[in-house]
Design an enzyme around this catalytic site. Structure first.
Site, PDB file in Angstrom:
ATOM      1  N   TYR A  57       0.777  -1.179  -0.128  1.00 43.09           N
ATOM      2  CA  TYR A  57      -0.013  -0.041   0.159  1.00 43.09           C
ATOM      3  C   TYR A  57       0.861   1.183   0.023  1.00 43.09           C
ATOM      4  O   TYR A  57       1.636   1.564   1.042  1.00 43.09           O
ATOM      5  CB  TYR A  57      -0.951   0.062   1.363  1.00 43.09           C
ATOM      6  N   GLY A 208     -18.069  -3.751   0.039  1.00 37.84           N
ATOM      7  CA  GLY A 208     -17.893  -3.681  -1.577  1.00 37.84           C
ATOM      8  C   GLY A 208     -17.438  -2.491  -2.079  1.00 37.84           C
ATOM      9  O   GLY A 208     -17.823  -2.024  -3.116  1.00 37.84           O
ATOM     10  N   GLY A 210     -17.093   0.158  -0.874  1.00 37.54           N
ATOM     11  CA  GLY A 210     -18.058   1.397  -0.788  1.00 37.54           C
ATOM     12  C   GLY A 210     -19.276   1.285  -1.474  1.00 37.54           C
ATOM     13  O   GLY A 210     -20.349   2.360  -1.130  1.00 37.54           O
ATOM     14  N   PHE A 211     -19.429   0.443  -2.493  1.00 45.10           N
ATOM     15  CA  PHE A 211     -20.664   0.223  -3.087  1.00 45.10           C
ATOM     16  C   PHE A 211     -21.931   0.031  -2.378  1.00 45.10           C
ATOM     17  O   PHE A 211     -22.940   0.639  -2.593  1.00 45.10           O
ATOM     18  CB  PHE A 211     -20.412  -0.548  -4.338  1.00 45.10           C
TER      19      PHE A 211
END
Length: 330
Positions: A57, A208, A210-211
């Site tokens: 990251y 998900g 943010g979905f």
């Protein structure tokens, strides 16, 4: 803060962890280091103990961020990081894997330095390396346990068969894989294997990406350098079909009087006492909303309604681009 055990013989950790990836990369819109540090502070105040990062990251910058944030209070958290994903500087989207013992030893030394710590609580192999038997990789990780550099071993995105092979070499405390209402593949064999072997299951992206919050309504909501722009599930007809599924969750959440994100997290938490989700956020507001999901109790009728609205394999499109999918469920 409610607690859950990380593996049959592992430590107790907060029932909800914190995924820190988005503080440094990938979900780039609105990145703010000051707010990220404040979010880490608030997580500790609220009793979150499981913090999740990885050397890839940034790369490296997320570990460095945690190393600064946790200075002087390292003993208040259970720190997890990962090795094994190799990036190509010439192609930022390309991904490879490396599970060679010499690479593992080099990786752990780098993570220890960046995290400003003498020991890593949970060390994951981020992706299995098809060129190296998992027994060799886990054997090298076990050596690091004996040397006191790491405490517990984890794997990420491996098949049930690979998990069982690894567990015979050294106890695996946690398996981390994407899991949410729109990524339920692990229910077929991985979750049962974890339950049978006494291994904690740590879902990443339980919302998900943010979905499932219901806040994403169009691909235009993403910044140009947000990796979701290139994710098959967020493109074209796939986006529209998946949004229709999310709208059903939004409606169920409205009827229960909770946020869609809280309903989605409560559903993941209800899948087993060995399940410890690590929703990622870089903002205090969302952190507090996520933690409140621990108080959302779903009855059998509500769980059935959610399952009917968003059944297994309902989401349209692959979780990642094709080349990255080759490293999944290996």
């Amino acid at each position: 803060m409610k607690q859950r055990q990380l593996g049959k013989n592992g430590p107790m950790v907060s029932a909800l962890g914190l995924g820190c990836m988005g503080m440094s990369e990938f979900y780039t819109q609105g990145m703010d280091e000051k707010e990220s540090l404040a979010t880490l502070d608030r997580a500790i105040e609220l009793g979150v103990t499981l913090f999740d990062t990885a050397d890839v990251y940034g790369p490296h910058t997320n570990e460095e961020l945690l190393g600064r944030a946790l200075q002087g209070r390292r003993n208040q958290v259970f720190l997890a990081t990962k090795f094994g994903i190799v990036r190509d500087s010439a192609n930022p989207l390309a991904r490879g894997s490396n599970g060679h013992p010499d690479y593992i030893r080099k990786s752990v030394e780098g993570s220890l330095k960046r995290l400003n710590t003498d020991v890593i609580d949970l060390y994951y192999q981020h992706r299995a390396d098809p060129s190296v038997p998992v027994e060799d990789s886990v054997g090298a990780m076990a050596d690091l346990v004996r040397e006191g550099k790491i405490r517990y071993l984890g794997l990420s995105e491996v098949s049930a068969a690979t998990l069982e092979r690894a567990h015979k070499v050294h106890p695996i405390s946690a398996l981390q894989t994407e899991y949410s209402l729109w990524s339920r593949e692990v229910e077929e064999s991985v979750l049962p294997a974890c339950a049978r072997l006494g291994i904690a299951f740590v879902p990443y992206s339980p919302l998900g990406r943010g979905f499932l919050t219901g806040a994403i309504r169009t691909p235009d909501d993403f910044a140009d350098n947000d990796f979701r722009k290139g994710n098959p599930r967020f493109q074209g007809e796939n986006f529209a079909k998946n949004l229709h599924l999310v709208d059903k969750i939004v409606e169920i959440a409205r009827e229960k009087g909770v946020k869609p994100s809280q309903l989605a997290l409560a559903w993941v938490l209800a899948q087993g006492e060995n399940v410890v989700p690590i929703p990622g956020t870089k903002r205090r507001t969302y952190l507090e909303e996520n933690i409140a999901a621990l108080d959302v109790i779903l009855n059998e009728a509500e769980l059935a309604a959610i399952d009917a609205a968003f059944p297994q394999n309902a989401a349209v499109g692959e979780r990642y681009a094709h080349d990255v999918m080759q490293l999944i469920n290996s």
